[in-house]
Design a protein around this motif. Structure first.
Motif, short mmCIF file in Angstrom:
data_model
loop_
_atom_site.label_atom_id
_atom_site.label_comp_id
_atom_site.label_asym_id
_atom_site.label_seq_id
_atom_site.Cartn_x
_atom_site.Cartn_y
_atom_site.Cartn_z
N ALA A 790 0.86 -1.26 -0.16
CA ALA A 790 -0.03 0.11 0.09
C ALA A 790 0.85 1.14 0.02
O ALA A 790 0.62 2.24 -0.65
CB ALA A 790 -0.88 -0.08 1.15
N MET A 791 1.92 1.13 0.80
CA MET A 791 3.05 2.40 0.87
C MET A 791 3.55 2.64 -0.42
O MET A 791 3.57 3.62 -1.16
CB MET A 791 3.90 2.07 1.84
N THR A 792 3.76 1.52 -1.17
CA THR A 792 4.39 1.51 -2.69
C THR A 792 3.40 2.20 -3.34
O THR A 792 3.72 3.05 -4.37
CB THR A 792 4.91 0.29 -3.24
N ALA A 793 2.34 1.85 -3.58
CA ALA A 793 1.19 2.32 -4.35
C ALA A 793 0.71 3.81 -3.94
O ALA A 793 0.79 4.50 -4.88
CB ALA A 793 -0.30 1.41 -4.24
N SER A 794 0.91 4.08 -2.83
CA SER A 794 0.73 5.36 -2.26
C SER A 794 1.64 6.47 -2.82
O SER A 794 1.50 7.46 -3.51
CB SER A 794 0.50 5.66 -1.02
N GLU A 795 2.88 5.96 -2.71
CA GLU A 795 4.17 6.58 -3.23
C GLU A 795 4.09 6.88 -4.91
O GLU A 795 4.26 7.98 -5.34
CB GLU A 795 5.57 5.82 -3.16
N MET A 796 3.60 5.76 -5.63
CA MET A 796 3.56 5.76 -7.21
C MET A 796 2.43 6.38 -7.65
O MET A 796 2.53 7.21 -8.71
CB MET A 796 3.54 4.25 -7.54
N PHE A 797 1.33 6.34 -6.98
CA PHE A 797 0.08 6.63 -7.84
C PHE A 797 -0.62 7.94 -7.02
O PHE A 797 -1.77 8.29 -7.37
CB PHE A 797 -1.05 5.57 -7.71
N ASN A 798 0.16 8.22 -6.06
CA ASN A 798 -0.36 9.38 -5.29
C ASN A 798 -1.70 9.07 -4.97
O ASN A 798 -2.73 10.02 -4.87
CB ASN A 798 -0.40 10.73 -5.97
N VAL A 799 -2.05 8.01 -4.23
CA VAL A 799 -3.20 7.90 -3.43
C VAL A 799 -3.14 7.75 -1.87
O VAL A 799 -1.79 7.07 -1.56
CB VAL A 799 -3.92 6.77 -4.13
N PRO A 800 -3.93 8.18 -1.20
CA PRO A 800 -3.82 7.77 0.23
C PRO A 800 -3.78 6.38 0.55
O PRO A 800 -4.54 5.64 -0.12
CB PRO A 800 -4.91 8.53 0.75
N VAL A 801 -3.17 5.75 1.35
CA VAL A 801 -3.18 4.52 1.88
C VAL A 801 -4.69 4.23 2.48
O VAL A 801 -5.15 2.93 1.95
CB VAL A 801 -2.12 4.35 3.00
N LYS A 802 -5.14 4.87 3.05
CA LYS A 802 -6.59 4.73 3.71
C LYS A 802 -7.63 4.79 2.41
O LYS A 802 -7.64 5.41 1.50
CB LYS A 802 -6.96 5.96 4.36
N ASP A 803 -8.53 3.67 2.47
CA ASP A 803 -9.56 3.32 1.31
C ASP A 803 -8.75 3.38 -0.01
O ASP A 803 -9.47 3.68 -0.85
CB ASP A 803 -10.36 4.52 1.33
N MET A 804 -7.73 2.54 0.07
CA MET A 804 -7.13 2.43 -1.15
C MET A 804 -7.88 1.30 -1.97
O MET A 804 -8.04 0.04 -1.49
CB MET A 804 -5.40 2.09 -1.09
N PRO A 805 -8.09 1.59 -3.50
CA PRO A 805 -8.70 0.25 -4.06
C PRO A 805 -7.85 -0.62 -4.05
O PRO A 805 -6.52 -0.77 -4.22
CB PRO A 805 -9.01 0.98 -5.31
N SER A 806 -8.33 -2.08 -4.03
CA SER A 806 -7.49 -3.32 -4.05
C SER A 806 -6.66 -3.41 -5.20
O SER A 806 -5.54 -3.95 -5.15
CB SER A 806 -8.39 -4.35 -3.45
N GLU A 807 -7.19 -3.22 -6.36
CA GLU A 807 -6.66 -3.14 -7.69
C GLU A 807 -5.23 -2.36 -7.73
O GLU A 807 -4.33 -2.68 -8.34
CB GLU A 807 -7.51 -2.59 -8.72
N VAL A 808 -5.42 -1.23 -7.21
CA VAL A 808 -4.26 -0.30 -6.97
C VAL A 808 -2.97 -0.98 -6.21
O VAL A 808 -1.89 -1.11 -6.70
CB VAL A 808 -4.55 1.16 -6.41
N ARG A 809 -3.67 -1.54 -5.06
CA ARG A 809 -2.37 -2.21 -4.19
C ARG A 809 -1.85 -3.53 -4.96
O ARG A 809 -0.84 -3.67 -4.76
CB ARG A 809 -3.03 -2.69 -2.92
N ARG A 810 -2.79 -4.22 -5.78
CA ARG A 810 -2.41 -5.48 -6.24
C ARG A 810 -1.41 -4.96 -7.46
O ARG A 810 -0.26 -5.72 -7.65
CB ARG A 810 -3.73 -5.87 -7.08
N ARG A 811 -1.67 -3.88 -8.08
CA ARG A 811 -0.41 -3.42 -9.03
C ARG A 811 0.80 -3.21 -8.27
O ARG A 811 1.93 -3.54 -8.86
CB ARG A 811 -0.99 -2.34 -10.03
N ALA A 812 0.80 -2.47 -7.39
CA ALA A 812 1.99 -2.13 -6.60
C ALA A 812 2.69 -3.52 -6.03
O ALA A 812 3.97 -3.44 -6.06
CB ALA A 812 1.65 -1.22 -5.41
N LYS A 813 1.81 -4.47 -5.63
CA LYS A 813 2.64 -5.40 -5.15
C LYS A 813 3.07 -6.23 -6.23
O LYS A 813 4.26 -6.87 -6.04
CB LYS A 813 1.23 -6.19 -4.62
N ALA A 814 2.55 -6.33 -7.34
CA ALA A 814 3.07 -6.93 -8.70
C ALA A 814 4.55 -6.49 -9.00
O ALA A 814 5.46 -6.90 -9.49
CB ALA A 814 2.28 -7.21 -9.81
#
Length: 987
Positions: A790-814
């Motif tokens: 989630a932190m990675t996603a937040s850094e990359m896509f400029n979205v807050p960790v809170k209420d992050m869509p699971s698809e965004v997190r999935r991409r960051a995980k990949a």
DNA sequence: GTCCGACCGTA
DNA sequence: TTACGGTCGGACG
């Protein structure tokens, strides 16, 4: 030499051992070369040369020499073969110091004296006599009681470490007899360290009292019957001959041939620059300064001289755990480091005296390639006396190559059929123990005659195999160790040529004996098939005739020994000692015990699952045939491809490298997503049949008849990164991702009254990456216990960790995983099913946010290109020679692997360290939990119900601190642990 | 009988 | 995009 001259004789060999044990360990700062004894030696020499008047000696020498033992074999061995036979081999970190101390002597411009066939003590006795005859005085720099017989009014001793003169009164005070009676005293008491027998029950006090009363040994023996104490009298009479032999052994020979006369020992002035060059190389800063001041030399102007050691040191990479209280470290195992030195060997053999570790390794390798191996000359041992003779020789030599022959490759069910020993290249023997007579009828044939009964052979072998002073060498010791463990023998200490090779050459190419033999010895080994046949006509090894069995088994031991001679010196030469001794060798017994324990598997659960899977698969099969319009082998990718892309006309996705249409899950999923029914069914069918054939059907076949448990086999040298692999069965790929698959885990259960505990590292590879690449945001996130994806996603896509869509997190995980794997746009695109351009953009964004990652990846690639290998944080190397390939695909692949290896490998090293410490940690906590399985970042334990709560904190503590103190990670390690009745619920 | 490729289970 | 091992089918001898 004339009246008034004074000769100093330094017992160099004695000093080394004494200093090693008495002084605190010291290693050279720059590379960890052990130099404690060298340092003490140099300081003592300097004190004697510059300051002797102010020591307890009180005089300045005019003549000076340092005397060394030449080799282990002396004339004493010809009168008494057992002489010094039980002396253990020198500790590993002492070995390089033998050569260094000789070099130190030369740097001090002092004569260095040794003579083949004689001990240093004999040479000292000879020079002392000559000096006294010439009218001089003598001081022997030693505190060894063996030399005290030489003391008289012209000869004294000096303990350089205690600054204490030892003259006639001191000898009497210490031993109760004057120096001239020391020989008789020693003959009576014997000496266990030198294996001098003496008379049982007589120690120094009694001996002194007897000598006081009877005068000397001969008189005492002649009048032994007068002794009042019954036991003492009987012993002296019974062991009189033994005492006479002992006297022969302890009497120093004062007429040995000498190469240098007394005049050659005249003390020469110091050569300041030469001495400083050596001291600087040793990094003895304060002594360098003192010598520079005294000799008026400018130390800054002098280059350190190249220092040569026989074995070098664990000089490369971090100095793993030096001085740490590490459960992993076997108490420094007595061992020889390469084979040129025999068991007692205080001396450097002539072979390597002047060689660098690298040169020794090279000369060994060159020599080995030139030697022919004759497999027809091995001995077949059929009687106990001959076996005992070989065992005795092994015990005396201090090392022996060892191999077992069995009727199975599974160490938990294998039976011992025979074993082989090798003492020197070409000198091997096979001991058949359970061969059957080939003439057996259908009833099986009887045991072959003239074989040593198994129990007698084992009883004879056990002391040697467990003797701390005899190094046992095997190829893949874990197999032999586990087998012998089942026969009540715990082999120690040992070396393993497979693991030495692995520590040195992990990368492409295996570490099996056959390939090692070809690579290093230029010798093609006899294939197992050649002696036992193969396939249907294969026979168990107990049916192989003895001639061929002897050639095959003898060769195994012979080749193992030769490989050891070639490979072991390379460890020091190439800086792989720490990896081998800290991460490889100690794990052997840990894994062997895990394999021996096995894990309980519920046959009923698997059987029920098999039935369910069969039913479901059959139902799907019918539907598939209906949809396809015909019956075919669904399991055949070829036939399936013809149906899907030929008959049915589906659009083909990708092709395999053989040109076939791919029917991979990815392709079928894509077709299913496009609304086609058949591909979906195929995917479902595949999953069910995979689970059935690979797991529920296969696992029950691995349940051991005797133990009722499943005993996987771990391969320690199978991967290029340092990971273990598991096989027979593979318990590292038991399903977990799908609900159907997970059910298989419910069949892995704790025994009655026990629970399974699963403890796994959380995100260990990303943590390692954060540490090695030094990425502030990642380190902070781990320190704060954040969700890293989630932190990675937040850094990359400029979205807050809170209420992050699971698809965004999935991409960051990949992407995070992609980074660890040496990301490419192509691979990421595939993984996420997105266009390559989009994937490329993700990667660019990632590198912008985490520039340290790109730097790390570039640096790793550059390092790999330059050196051909990469390293983990513990110094383990993985070799990638193809990284310089001209083929861009090949090169790119090797670059990705080279980026991944330090991360995957460091994580693998960390869990290895945890495993090595675990058994001791549990035992220390008084817990009886047992480690059963390792699945790369997870350990599975079995613990009594009532101990579970106490076990989990111990396990977590060991795992979370496993990198320390060799490496202090800048990121905390986190371990999650849970207990349950089965593996599914525990994980 | 033996080997290799395709596929798929795990971290 | 990394690292493995097992099963199967199918081609080879």
């Amino acid at each position: 030499m004339k009246n008034g001259d004074h000769l100093f004789l330094v017992d160099g060999s004695g000093y080394i051992f004494r200093a090693y044990h008495a002084l605190p360990p010291l290693t050279r700062k720059s590379d960890g070369l052990p130099v404690g004894a060298v340092s003490g030696f140099c300081n003592m020499l300097w004190k004697l040369l510059k300051d002797a008047r102010n020591t307890d000696v009180g005089v300045v020498p005019t003549h000076f020499a340092v005397i060394f033992d030449y080799s282990s074999k002396t004339f004493r061995n010809t009168i008494y073969p057992e002489y010094k036979a039980n002396r253990s081999v020198p500790p590993e970190d002492l070995i390089p110091q033998f050569g260094l101390i000789r070099q130190a002597t030369k740097a001090f411009n002092l004569p260095c004296i040794e003579k083949e066939g004689y001990e240093a003590d004999d040479l000292i006795a000879t020079y002392a006599r000559l000096a006294v005859e010439a009218g001089g005085d003598v001081t022997i720099i030693s505190s060894d009681k063996d030399l005290m017989q030489l003391v008289n009014h012209k000869v004294s001793m000096y303990d350089g470490m205690k600054d204490k003169q030892i003259s006639i009164p001191e000898v009497i005070e210490k031993w109760g007899v004057p120096p001239e009676k020391m020989i008789d005293l020693q003959a009576l008491t014997g000496d266990s360290t030198d294996n001098i027998p003496g008379i049982p029950g007589i120690g120094p006090k009694t001996a002194a009292q007897l000598l006081e009363e009877y005068g000397d040994l001969d008189t005492l023996l002649a009048r032994a019957s007068e002794i009042k104490q019954q036991k003492r009298r009987e012993n002296i009479i019974a062991f009189a001959d033994q005492a006479r032999l002992s006297r022969q052994l302890v009497t120093l020979k004062n007429d040995t041939p000498i190469d240098l006369g007394l005049d050659a020992l005249v003390l020469e002035p110091q050569d300041g620059p030469r001495l400083i060059g050596f001291l600087k190389a040793m990094e003895f800063t304060s002594l360098t300064r003192r010598v520079a001041e005294t000799t008026g030399t400018d130390a800054a102007e002098i280059e350190p001289v190249p220092v040569e050691t026989e074995w070098g040191a664990a000089a490369h990479g971090p100095d793993l755990d030096k001085g740490e209280a590490d459960g992993s470290a076997e108490a420094t195992t007595a061992e020889v480091a390469g084979g040129s030195v025999a068991a007692s060997v205080p001396a450097v053999s002539s072979e390597a005296a002047a060689l660098t570790p690298a040169a020794l390794a090279k000369s060994r390798a060159d020599a080995a390639l030139g030697q022919k191996i004759d497999t027809t000359g091995y001995v077949c041992i059929r009687d106990l006396a001959t076996l005992q003779a070989w065992i005795d020789e092994a015990t005396e030599t201090g090392f022996v190559a060892f191999d077992t022959e069995t009727n199975s490759l599974f160490p938990m069910e294998a039976e011992l059929i025979g074993l082989s020993l090798a003492l020197a290249p070409g000198r091997a023997a096979y001991v058949p123990l359970a061969h059957k007579s080939g003439t057996g009828d259908l009833l099986g044939g009887g045991m072959l005659e003239n074989q040593i009964p198994l129990d007698q052979a084992l009883a004879a072998l056990k002391p040697m195999l467990e003797d701390r002073s005899v190094l046992k060498i095997a190829q893949n010791m874990k197999f032999d160790w586990l087998l012998m463990h089942r026969y009540g023998i715990d082999i120690a200490p040992f070396d393993d040529t497979m693991l030495i090779s692995y520590a040195l050459d992990a990368g492409p190419g295996g570490h099996g004996m056959d390939s090692l033999s070809e690579r290093w010895l230029g010798h093609k080994t006899i294939h197992y098939k050649e002696v036992a046949g193969s396939g249907k006509s294969a026979v168990s090894f107990d049916m192989v005739d003895l001639e061929r069995a002897t050639a095959y088994a003898g060769e195994d031991a012979d080749v193992t020994l030769r490989l050891w001679r070639v490979l072991k010196p390379r460890l020091a030469a190439e800086g792989a000692v720490s990896v081998y001794e800290r991460l490889e060798r100690p794990l052997v017994t840990v894994l062997a015990r895990m394999e021996a324990r096995g894990i309980s598997v519920d046959r009923q659960i698997l059987s029920r699952l098999s039935g369910e899977l069969a039913q479901s698969a059959a139902a799907i099969e019918d539907e598939i045939y209906k949809l396809a319009g015909e019956r075919f082998n669904i399991g055949s990718p070829k036939q399936l491809g013809d149906i899907l892309f030929g008959k049915m006309g589906f659009p083909g996705g990708s092709k395999t490298k053989t040109g076939q249409w791919s029917t991979s899950a990815q392709v079928l999923e894509d077709l299913a997503a496009a609304g086609h029914e058949l591909p979906r069914k195929i995917v479902d069918w595949r999953q069910l049949t995979k689970l059935k054939s690979t797991y529920t059907d296969a696992l029950p076949g691995y349940i051991n008849r005797e133990t009722g448990r499943v005993h996987t086999c771990y391969a320690m040298a199978a991967t290029s990164t340092g990971r273990l692999s598991s096989s027979d069965p593979n318990l590292q790929n038991i399903p977990i991702r799908t609900a159907e698959g997970r059910k298989i885990r419910t069949a892995f259960i704790a025994g009655p009254g026990n629970k399974l505990i699963s403890a796994d590292y959380s995100q260990i590879e990303l943590r390692v990456l954060a540490h090695v690449a030094d990425i502030p945001q990642l380190k902070q996130a781990f320190a704060d216990g954040m969700d890293i994806h989630a932190m990675t996603a937040s850094e990359m896509f400029n979205v807050p960790v809170k209420d992050m869509p699971s698809e965004v997190r999935r991409r960051a995980k990949a992407i995070n995983f992609g980074i660890i794997y040496g990301i490419s746009a192509f691979g990421l695109a595939n993984q996420l099913s997105i266009p390559r351009e989009e994937a490329g953009q993700y990667i660019r964004t990632y590198f912008e946010r985490f520039p340290g990652i790109r730097d790390y990846m570039d640096a790793t690639k550059a390092f790999a290109r330059e050196h051909g290998y990469v390293e983990t944080i513990f110094g383990r190397r993985a070799h990638y020679p193809e990284i310089r390939s001209s083929n861009p695909q090949m090169r790119a692949f090797n670059e990705r692997a080279a980026i991944n290896a330090p991360i995957q490998g460091s994580a693998a090293d960390i869990i290895r360290r945890a495993m090595i410490r675990m058994d001791d940690a549990l035992a220390e906590a008084g817990l009886s939990a047992r480690m059963l399985l390792q699945v790369h970042d997870e350990l599975v334990f079995e613990a009594p119900d009532e101990e579970v709560d106490k076990t989990i904190p111990v396990v977590r503590h060991v795992m979370e601190n496993a990198a320390m103190p060799a490496v202090s990670l800048s990121v905390p390690l986190q371990v999650d642990a849970r207990a349950a009745q089965n593996w599914d619920e525990a994980h």
